[in-house]
Design a protein around this motif. Structure first.
Motif, mmCIF file in Angstrom:
data_model
loop_
_atom_site.group_PDB
_atom_site.id
_atom_site.type_symbol
_atom_site.label_atom_id
_atom_site.label_comp_id
_atom_site.label_asym_id
_atom_site.label_seq_id
_atom_site.Cartn_x
_atom_site.Cartn_y
_atom_site.Cartn_z
ATOM 1 N N PHE A 121 29.637 44.824 36.253
ATOM 2 C CA PHE A 121 29.279 43.424 36.474
ATOM 3 C C PHE A 121 30.504 42.514 36.300
ATOM 4 O O PHE A 121 30.770 41.652 37.144
ATOM 5 N N LEU A 122 31.230 42.700 35.211
ATOM 6 C CA LEU A 122 32.383 41.829 34.941
ATOM 7 C C LEU A 122 33.458 41.963 36.012
ATOM 8 O O LEU A 122 34.148 40.986 36.326
ATOM 9 N N GLN A 123 33.599 43.154 36.561
ATOM 10 C CA GLN A 123 34.617 43.385 37.584
ATOM 11 C C GLN A 123 34.382 42.514 38.817
ATOM 12 O O GLN A 123 35.325 42.077 39.453
ATOM 13 N N GLN A 124 33.125 42.234 39.114
ATOM 14 C CA GLN A 124 32.813 41.443 40.310
ATOM 15 C C GLN A 124 32.247 40.053 39.989
ATOM 16 O O GLN A 124 31.867 39.326 40.885
ATOM 17 N N TRP A 125 32.202 39.678 38.702
ATOM 18 C CA TRP A 125 31.590 38.411 38.294
ATOM 19 C C TRP A 125 32.365 37.248 38.874
ATOM 20 O O TRP A 125 33.592 37.169 38.761
ATOM 21 N N ALA A 126 31.637 36.308 39.455
ATOM 22 C CA ALA A 126 32.254 35.139 40.068
ATOM 23 C C ALA A 126 31.344 33.932 39.878
ATOM 24 O O ALA A 126 30.142 34.069 39.675
ATOM 25 N N ALA A 127 31.956 32.760 39.952
ATOM 26 C CA ALA A 127 31.223 31.494 39.919
ATOM 27 C C ALA A 127 31.616 30.719 41.161
ATOM 28 O O ALA A 127 32.800 30.405 41.354
ATOM 29 N N HIS A 128 30.663 30.458 42.005
ATOM 30 C CA HIS A 128 30.914 29.740 43.264
ATOM 31 C C HIS A 128 32.031 30.393 44.060
ATOM 32 O O HIS A 128 32.903 29.730 44.612
ATOM 33 N N GLY A 129 32.036 31.728 44.073
ATOM 34 C CA GLY A 129 33.012 32.494 44.841
ATOM 35 C C GLY A 129 34.338 32.725 44.148
ATOM 36 O O GLY A 129 35.155 33.509 44.625
ATOM 37 N N ALA A 130 34.571 32.071 43.021
ATOM 38 C CA ALA A 130 35.838 32.243 42.296
ATOM 39 C C ALA A 130 35.667 33.337 41.242
ATOM 40 O O ALA A 130 34.749 33.265 40.422
ATOM 41 N N PRO A 131 36.532 34.373 41.265
ATOM 42 C CA PRO A 131 36.413 35.440 40.262
ATOM 43 C C PRO A 131 36.621 34.893 38.848
ATOM 44 O O PRO A 131 37.429 33.988 38.632
ATOM 45 N N LEU A 132 35.871 35.437 37.921
ATOM 46 C CA LEU A 132 35.988 35.033 36.521
ATOM 47 C C LEU A 132 36.776 36.081 35.746
ATOM 48 O O LEU A 132 36.509 37.275 35.883
ATOM 49 N N ALA A 133 37.739 35.627 34.947
ATOM 50 C CA ALA A 133 38.467 36.526 34.045
ATOM 51 C C ALA A 133 37.572 36.733 32.833
ATOM 52 O O ALA A 133 37.362 35.820 32.033
ATOM 53 N N ALA A 134 36.999 37.925 32.733
ATOM 54 C CA ALA A 134 35.996 38.188 31.707
ATOM 55 C C ALA A 134 36.317 39.467 30.951
ATOM 56 O O ALA A 134 37.017 40.350 31.448
ATOM 57 N N ALA A 135 35.776 39.550 29.749
ATOM 58 C CA ALA A 135 35.995 40.711 28.891
ATOM 59 C C ALA A 135 34.728 40.997 28.113
ATOM 60 O O ALA A 135 33.849 40.137 27.991
ATOM 61 N N ARG A 136 34.675 42.200 27.564
ATOM 62 C CA ARG A 136 33.543 42.576 26.716
ATOM 63 C C ARG A 136 34.038 43.416 25.557
ATOM 64 O O ARG A 136 35.133 43.992 25.574
ATOM 65 N N ASP A 137 33.216 43.443 24.522
ATOM 66 C CA ASP A 137 33.497 44.280 23.359
ATOM 67 C C ASP A 137 32.154 44.681 22.775
ATOM 68 O O ASP A 137 31.168 43.949 22.914
ATOM 69 N N LEU A 138 32.078 45.827 22.141
ATOM 70 C CA LEU A 138 30.863 46.287 21.486
ATOM 71 C C LEU A 138 31.214 46.599 20.040
ATOM 72 O O LEU A 138 32.164 47.339 19.776
ATOM 73 N N ARG A 139 30.448 46.021 19.128
ATOM 74 C CA ARG A 139 30.720 46.228 17.704
ATOM 75 C C ARG A 139 29.474 46.708 16.977
ATOM 76 O O ARG A 139 28.362 46.299 17.295
#
Length: 169
Positions: A38-56
């Motif tokens: 999901f994060l790899q293709q996540w976008a807002a109004h066509g603009a890619p979002l620089a996103a990250a995740r972590d699991l703790r």
């Protein structure tokens, strides 16, 4: 586009999702694979979002977005929530309910609804120094500043002890 969580700037927007129980190794792998896709293709109004995740602690999923170039829109946030809600049904574990209180009992993590937590506070079974997880944080800086895993008196959880007035750091 997905980036490492450690590369998120302090001002990055943050969401914390808490699984109702610790996830097995296979569940963690499945969760992270879906979130990564999901994060790899996540976008807002066509603009890619620089996103990250972590699991703790095998149950807390952090998702962060650096909004310097493009901010997460309501639609893009809804898309993330839909993905997690679908995964929740698939895995049979609650992920997107922000209502419960999660706190430490020794080295274990307990989970109660807010009314039950307040009742335990009234009975003295949890105290203002009980370590809670403040999953309402909204910036990576809050996480980096140690505001996530804190004594209840230093979070919104203080309302359970101080009659609606919460202490802040």
């Amino acid at each position: 586009m997905r980036v490492p969580f450690t590369e998120m700037p302090p001002h990055a927007r943050l969401w914390i999702f808490a699984a109702e129980r610790p996830l097995s190794g296979a569940e963690q792998e499945a969760l992270l694979a879906v979130v990564d896709d999901f994060l790899q293709q996540w976008a807002a109004h066509g603009a890619p979002l620089a996103a990250a995740r972590d699991l703790r602690y095998e149950r807390f999923l952090f998702v962060a977005v650096d909004e310097s170039n493009a901010g997460a829109s309501g639609c893009s946030i809804d898309a993330m929530t839909r993905v997690l809600a679908a995964l929740e049904k698939q895995m049979g574990v609650e992920l997107v309910n922000h209502g419960p209180v999660l706190y430490r009992v020794g080295d274990q993590i307990a989970r109660l609804d807010r009314a039950a937590f307040a009742e335990r506070a009234r009975r003295g079974e949890v105290a203002p120094d009980t370590i809670v997880f403040n999953n309402t944080l909204s910036r990576v800086a809050d996480l980096e500043d140690g505001r996530w895993e804190v004594p209840a008196r230093d979070s919104w959880h203080a309302r359970a002890f101080f009659g609606g007035v919460s202490a802040t750091r």
